[in-house]
Design a protein around this motif. Structure first.
Motif, PDB file in Angstrom:
ATOM      1  N   GLY A   1      47.648  20.454  26.472  1.00 53.29           N
ATOM      2  CA  GLY A   1      47.167  21.814  26.349  1.00 53.29           C
ATOM      3  C   GLY A   1      48.253  22.859  26.241  1.00 53.29           C
ATOM      4  O   GLY A   1      49.413  22.646  26.612  1.00 53.29           O
ATOM      5  N   SER A   2      47.869  24.003  25.715  1.00 55.40           N
ATOM      6  CA  SER A   2      48.760  25.142  25.549  1.00 55.40           C
ATOM      7  C   SER A   2      47.868  26.377  25.420  1.00 55.40           C
ATOM      8  O   SER A   2      46.646  26.277  25.376  1.00 55.40           O
ATOM      9  N   ALA A   3      48.499  27.527  25.345  1.00 60.26           N
ATOM     10  CA  ALA A   3      47.716  28.755  25.196  1.00 60.26           C
ATOM     11  C   ALA A   3      46.870  28.711  23.926  1.00 60.26           C
ATOM     12  O   ALA A   3      45.757  29.249  23.885  1.00 60.26           O
ATOM     13  N   THR A   4      47.380  28.053  22.906  1.00 61.52           N
ATOM     14  CA  THR A   4      46.650  27.971  21.634  1.00 61.52           C
ATOM     15  C   THR A   4      45.575  26.904  21.649  1.00 61.52           C
ATOM     16  O   THR A   4      44.511  27.063  21.046  1.00 61.52           O
ATOM     17  N   TYR A   5      45.837  25.799  22.362  1.00 53.73           N
ATOM     18  CA  TYR A   5      44.937  24.645  22.316  1.00 53.73           C
ATOM     19  C   TYR A   5      44.512  24.212  23.715  1.00 53.73           C
ATOM     20  O   TYR A   5      44.672  23.056  24.107  1.00 53.73           O
ATOM     21  N   ALA A   6      43.962  25.131  24.459  1.00 56.29           N
ATOM     22  CA  ALA A   6      43.529  24.797  25.816  1.00 56.29           C
ATOM     23  C   ALA A   6      42.404  23.766  25.803  1.00 56.29           C
ATOM     24  O   ALA A   6      42.308  22.900  26.681  1.00 56.29           O
TER      25      ALA A   6
ATOM     26  N   GLY B   1      50.238  21.244  33.518  1.00 54.47           N
ATOM     27  CA  GLY B   1      50.380  22.006  32.290  1.00 54.47           C
ATOM     28  C   GLY B   1      50.376  23.487  32.585  1.00 54.47           C
ATOM     29  O   GLY B   1      50.459  23.902  33.753  1.00 54.47           O
ATOM     30  N   PRO B   2      50.279  24.315  31.555  1.00 55.65           N
ATOM     31  CA  PRO B   2      50.274  25.763  31.764  1.00 55.65           C
ATOM     32  C   PRO B   2      49.184  26.182  32.757  1.00 55.65           C
ATOM     33  O   PRO B   2      48.070  25.653  32.726  1.00 55.65           O
ATOM     34  N   GLU B   3      49.508  27.129  33.621  1.00 58.34           N
ATOM     35  CA  GLU B   3      48.590  27.510  34.686  1.00 58.34           C
ATOM     36  C   GLU B   3      47.252  28.007  34.137  1.00 58.34           C
ATOM     37  O   GLU B   3      46.181  27.686  34.670  1.00 58.34           O
TER      38      GLU B   3
ATOM     39  N   GLY C   1      45.355  25.093  33.151  1.00 65.58           N
ATOM     40  CA  GLY C   1      44.928  24.390  34.353  1.00 65.58           C
ATOM     41  C   GLY C   1      43.683  25.002  34.970  1.00 65.58           C
ATOM     42  O   GLY C   1      42.790  24.287  35.441  1.00 65.58           O
ATOM     43  N   ARG C   2      43.614  26.325  34.972  1.00 61.79           N
ATOM     44  CA  ARG C   2      42.425  26.978  35.528  1.00 61.79           C
ATOM     45  C   ARG C   2      41.180  26.617  34.713  1.00 61.79           C
ATOM     46  O   ARG C   2      40.105  26.380  35.270  1.00 61.79           O
ATOM     47  N   GLN C   3      41.354  26.577  33.407  1.00 58.51           N
ATOM     48  CA  GLN C   3      40.222  26.223  32.558  1.00 58.51           C
ATOM     49  C   GLN C   3      39.816  24.768  32.772  1.00 58.51           C
ATOM     50  O   GLN C   3      38.623  24.451  32.823  1.00 58.51           O
ATOM     51  N   VAL C   4      40.811  23.896  32.899  1.00 58.61           N
ATOM     52  CA  VAL C   4      40.525  22.484  33.151  1.00 58.61           C
ATOM     53  C   VAL C   4      39.761  22.321  34.457  1.00 58.61           C
ATOM     54  O   VAL C   4      38.729  21.638  34.528  1.00 58.61           O
ATOM     55  N   ARG C   5      40.236  22.976  35.517  1.00 59.58           N
ATOM     56  CA  ARG C   5      39.606  22.794  36.830  1.00 59.58           C
ATOM     57  C   ARG C   5      38.226  23.446  36.904  1.00 59.58           C
ATOM     58  O   ARG C   5      37.350  22.975  37.629  1.00 59.58           O
TER      59      ARG C   5
END
Length: 466
Positions: free
Chosen positions: A238-243, A265-267, A270-274
């Motif tokens: 993941g990244s800001a572009t491809y969360a 990964g990017p915080e 991570g918030r979106q994942v969690r």
């Protein structure tokens, strides 16, 4: 397990059997099985119109003997000779049953219900002679059933070189051949049916898992299992572009095949994942990593960090571009599509698409890794030379994010203790079956596939009573 043997292996097994059978017995077995299959395909025998395309060898003989059996059951059977001479005993059998040879113009005018491809068999070279290609063109629109293999394909590689038969169905003898499983030839074979000849064959290098094989290979927790003993898989994606890629990869890893999933990964990602997957925890010790889905410019550092842990690593998407010779020897599973594999090997994408088996094997050998080459018939190649072909899935699986889910599933299986070859081939099978379940024959999204992995696992476990 579907086993696909080479021409040399088949020839050796046939010679061994021919040494103890009466003359003509092996061809009679093949022809009887073929005739049964043709009758099944036609839906009737009496009054059916069948045209045999005949080359000079035993493949044409199989077609002629099968045609004679159909003619005795009331079918109208004609043969079109595409060689100066055709199998003499087979032709005699056809004539005795009331069939006859015709020229191409008459063959077209007769309007057959079914064309039987008996032009060349497993000994043929890729491509077709101009007269055979012209006959197929003149008969276009009539369903074709191939005898043993579609004429004109490369039997041992699955490659194509020039005109070839495109069959709706292929009836093969003794065993599957590589061209039945591996694209692009497999696409020309249509549905493949097997006539057992009783051949004693060695273990092949190319095969395809079936549901029972997947059930046998799947890791199962015992009564004393806990989340750590079942395996912990880490995801660096993941990244800001491809969360979304990170979310889908984590969902694949959360298929229930491992005990825990960690995300690094990017915080913001991570918030979106969690928020989507509350079971996910943060950094820590893992038994396998998945790196690369949607990682963008963070793929290089993420791969380096995963390799430093000295555990198996699934290398996907953006991370593939950061593989270096120093990674050789690590327990890697690479999951490229044709374009990514072409970049890794320094060739053009069409070269990989024309010869996927050859290029997947080359990559596995030179990169010292298990290579899962995604495609209609996904290939999993091991450095030892062993290859497994995946036969599950649906064309609707060609959708954004599906590969991210697959990487997560394979990573979970690696963390549970499977070898690279087993994790990749079982993961590909489950991923394809999940797509079949999720789409029910129609459109689907990658998230639907992730949600159907669990039901796919339950389905195969039910085969062994678990």
């Amino acid at each position: 397990m579907l086993r696909a043997h080479t021409v040399a292996q088949v020839r050796a097994a046939e010679a061994e059997l021919l040494a103890v059978l009466p003359d003509g017995a092996l061809m009679a077995r093949a022809a009887a099985g073929l005739a049964t299959g043709l009758a099944e395909r036609l839906g009737r025998t009496y009054g059916a119109r069948v045209l045999l395309l005949l080359g000079p060898g035993d493949n044409g003989g199989d077609a002629l003997h099968a045609g004679a059996l159909l003619a005795r059951r009331g079918a109208q059977v004609w043969g079109l000779a595409l060689a100066p001479a055709v199998h003499p005993a087979g032709l005699a059998a056809l004539h005795a049953a009331g069939g006859r040879l015709v020229e191409l113009d008459e063959a077209v005018a007769l309007g057959a219900d079914l064309v039987v491809d008996g032009i060349v068999g497993i000994g043929g070279r890729p491509g077709l002679r101009p007269d055979a290609a012209a006959a197929l063109e003149a008969l276009a629109g009539i369903p074709v059933v191939a005898v043993d293999v579609p004429s004109g394909v490369d039997v041992d590689s699955g490659e194509l070189d020039g005109p070839h038969v495109r069959a709706e169905e292929t009836w093969t003898f003794g065993t599957h051949k590589v061209a039945h499983l591996v694209d692009p030839a497999a696409a020309a074979a249509g549905r493949v049916r097997l006539v057992d000849l009783g051949l004693a064959l060695p273990e092949p290098e190319v095969c395809a898992l079936e549901a029972e094989d997947v059930a046998r290979l799947l890791p199962r927790p015992d009564a004393a299992a806990h989340k750590y003993s079942r395996g912990v898989v880490g995801v660096r994606a993941g990244s800001a572009t491809y969360a979304g890629a990170a979310v889908l990869c984590v969902r694949g890893a959360l298929s229930g095949l491992a005990g825990m999933v960690r995300y690094v990964g990017p915080e913001a990602v991570g918030r979106q994942v969690r928020s989507t997957c509350p079971e996910v925890v943060g950094d820590g010790r893992v038994q396998a990593w998945v790196v690369g889905p949607g990682s963008d410019d963070q793929a290089g550092p993420a791969l380096a960090a995963a390799l430093a842990d000295q555990v198996p690593v699934v290398v996907d998407a953006d991370a593939l571009a950061h593989l270096t010779p120093s990674a050789s020897g690590a327990r890697l599973v690479l999951t490229p599509h044709a374009g990514e594999l072409a970049t890794l090997l320094g060739v053009a994408r069409p070269e990989v698409e024309a010869a996927p088996l050859r290029h997947a094997r080359e990559a596995a050998r030179t990169l010292h890794a298990t290579v899962l080459l995604k495609g209609r018939r996904t290939l999993v190649a091991d450095p030892s030379g062993a290859v497994r072909v995946n036969t599950t899935g649906t064309p609707w699986l060609a959708t954004a994010g599906a590969g991210d889910v697959l990487a997560g599933v394979v990573g979970a299986l690696l963390a549970s203790g499977l070898s690279g070859l087993d994790a990749a081939s079982v993961g590909a099978w489950l991923h394809g079956r999940a797509a079949e379940l999720a789409g029910a024959g129609g459109p689907l999204r990658a998230g639907d596939v992730a949600g159907a992995v669990g039901p796919a696992v339950n389905e195969v476990l039910a085969l062994v009573g678990e």
